[in-house]
Enzyme design. Structure first.
Site, PDB file in Angstrom:
ATOM      1  N   HIS A  34       2.300   4.069  -3.031  1.00  0.00           N
ATOM      2  CA  HIS A  34       1.918   5.728  -3.063  1.00  0.00           C
ATOM      3  C   HIS A  34       2.911   5.981  -3.368  1.00  0.00           C
ATOM      4  CE1 HIS A  34      -1.651   6.655  -0.309  1.00  0.00           C
ATOM      5  NE2 HIS A  34      -1.494   5.887   0.287  1.00  0.00           N
ATOM      6  N   HIS A  78      -9.553   7.822   2.652  1.00  0.00           N
ATOM      7  CA  HIS A  78      -9.655   6.557   3.296  1.00  0.00           C
ATOM      8  C   HIS A  78     -11.439   5.620   3.410  1.00  0.00           C
ATOM      9  CE1 HIS A  78      -5.429   8.329   4.940  1.00  0.00           C
ATOM     10  NE2 HIS A  78      -5.204   6.585   4.442  1.00  0.00           N
ATOM     11  N   HIS A 108       0.830  -1.686  -0.150  1.00  0.00           N
ATOM     12  CA  HIS A 108      -0.160   0.473   0.004  1.00  0.00           C
ATOM     13  C   HIS A 108       0.516   1.250  -0.066  1.00  0.00           C
ATOM     14  CE1 HIS A 108      -3.731   2.339   1.509  1.00  0.00           C
ATOM     15  NE2 HIS A 108      -2.558   3.240   1.918  1.00  0.00           N
ATOM     16  N   GLU A 109       1.356   1.389   0.306  1.00  0.00           N
ATOM     17  CA  GLU A 109       2.240   2.546   1.657  1.00  0.00           C
ATOM     18  C   GLU A 109       3.470   2.518   0.082  1.00  0.00           C
ATOM     19  OE1 GLU A 109       0.491   3.736   4.545  1.00  0.00           O
ATOM     20  OE2 GLU A 109       1.733   4.892   3.074  1.00  0.00           O
ATOM     21  N   GLU A 138      -6.082   6.591  -2.899  1.00  0.00           N
ATOM     22  CA  GLU A 138      -5.785   5.113  -1.346  1.00  0.00           C
ATOM     23  C   GLU A 138      -6.602   4.330  -2.292  1.00  0.00           C
ATOM     24  OE1 GLU A 138      -5.421   4.600   1.928  1.00  0.00           O
ATOM     25  OE2 GLU A 138      -3.807   5.991   0.735  1.00  0.00           O
ATOM     26  N   ASP A 194     -10.367  13.947   6.662  1.00  0.00           N
ATOM     27  CA  ASP A 194      -9.381  12.974   6.010  1.00  0.00           C
ATOM     28  C   ASP A 194      -9.660  13.472   4.274  1.00  0.00           C
ATOM     29  OD1 ASP A 194      -7.926  10.548   5.416  1.00  0.00           O
ATOM     30  OD2 ASP A 194      -9.506   9.567   5.526  1.00  0.00           O
ATOM     31  N   TYR A 217      -4.182  14.067  -3.481  1.00  0.00           N
ATOM     32  CA  TYR A 217      -4.643  13.647  -2.621  1.00  0.00           C
ATOM     33  C   TYR A 217      -5.973  14.440  -1.756  1.00  0.00           C
ATOM     34  CZ  TYR A 217      -4.434  10.312   1.405  1.00  0.00           C
ATOM     35  OH  TYR A 217      -4.123   8.502   2.532  1.00  0.00           O
TER      36      TYR A 217
END
Ligand SMILES: Cc1cc(C(=O)NCC(F)(F)F)no1
Ligand SMILES: [Ca+2]
Ligand SMILES: [Zn+2]
Length: 308
Positions: A151, A235, A147-148, A171, A230, A162
């Site tokens: 990005h 998310h 996931h990270e 996301e 957020d 974002y």
């Protein structure tokens, strides 16, 4: 360089033993991997050495090439899974590191204090330890690392802003590539989420509402584009493209989906893409690669979540 590359052993967050690529220099082994193409390395550092906690932190060393202490578990997994994500992008798409320029992949573990998160901060990864209740060391999950690092790939390709729908797509693409790294379940973060509770997760791609996410445009959450909101619920609203991805993967299969998602991310999507743009990008990518039947399946996957 081969002379200095070595293979060590390590204990992961869940207590498992695994081999790690290390570097030998001056009678010392480092969590430092020089085995990948081009001149970038995969390096994993600790944010604290008893003195200050500054990024990127301090090299992790062992004279016996065995990284088996409690403190080293987070580093072993961050290092090991970063290598697996590198291999996934290289073997499936020919992509050399996150920027396709062979840049270093730097990870810092034990970031912050009881930090219940992980992040790509523009030039490196950071992993919190979690508070031991909501999360354990976050690098212990291959889908979190996928996931990270996705990005980072997104930042150097579509660069989806974002916030709002583009942020929810940012996301979602990270969750989808996190799934591609961990295709045995539809859950996100399950290996490090609530260590005292089994079977739960941070998110579900097959059933986003199970963890409070919408799975249809009819339930899109119009949250404020602020930190408290957020950034427009990036998310939360990611549940809608995540469900579309689940629909896509279950209809056209894993291998085609990997190629379709990578092509959409790297060829068609742009910083302000909306959900409708993402559908179009994925349908076009499917058409480009596999023809109209596959394209039609992708289109239906998005119709089902209310993106027409
Ligand atoms: C709410 C919320 C969710 C996340 C999240 O997804 N973090 C990435 C992960 F890899 F740690 F899961 N952060 O704040
Ligand atoms: Ca998973
Ligand atoms: Zn994310």
């Amino acid at each position: 360089n081969e002379v200095d590359g070595a293979t060590g052993s390590g204990t992961g967050v869940l207590g498992d033993t695994k081999s790690v690529n290390t570097y030998y220099y001056n009678s010392t082994y480092y969590l430092y991997d020089i085995s990948k193409p081009m001149n970038g390395v995969i390096q994993t550092l600790d944010n604290y050495n008893g003195g200050d906690s500054s990024l990127p932190g301090y090299y992790i060393t062992e004279t016996d090439n065995a990284f088996t202490s409690e403190r080293e578990k987070a580093a072993v997994d961050a290092h090991y899974y970063a290598g697996k994500v590198f291999d996934f992008y290289y073997n499936n798409f020919g992509r050399v590191s996150w920027d396709n320029q062979g840049s270093d992949i730097t990870s810092t573990v034990h970031y912050g204090s009881n930090y219940n998160n992980a992040a790509w901060i523009g030039n490196q990864m950071i992993y919190g330890d979690g508070d031991g209740s909501t999360f354990t060391y976050l690098s212990g999950a291959n889908d979190v690392v996928g996931h990270e690092l996705t990005h980072a790939v997104t930042q150097s390709t579509a660069n989806l802003a974002y916030e709002n729908q583009s942020g929810a797509l940012n996301e979602s693409f990270s969750d989808v590539f996190g799934y591609f790294m961990d295709p045995g379940d539809w859950l996100m973060g399950e290996d490090v989420y609530t260590p005292g509770v089994s079977g739960d997760a941070l998110r579900s791609l097959s059933n986003p509402p199970q963890y409070g996410q919408p799975d249809n445009m009819s339930n899109y959450q119009n949250l404020p584009n602020t930190q408290a909101g957020d950034w427009g619920g990036v998310h939360t609203n990611s549940g809608i493209p995540n469900k579309a991805a689940y629909n896509t993967i279950t209809s056209i299969g894993l291998s085609k989906s990997e190629q379709v998602y990578y092509r959409a991310l790297t060829v068609y999507l742009t910083p302000n893409s909306t959900f409708a743009d993402a559908k179009q990008a994925l349908v076009q990518s499917a058409q480009d690669l596999y023809g109209s039947s596959t394209a039609s399946s992708v289109s239906s996957a998005w119709d089902s979540v209310g993106v027409y």
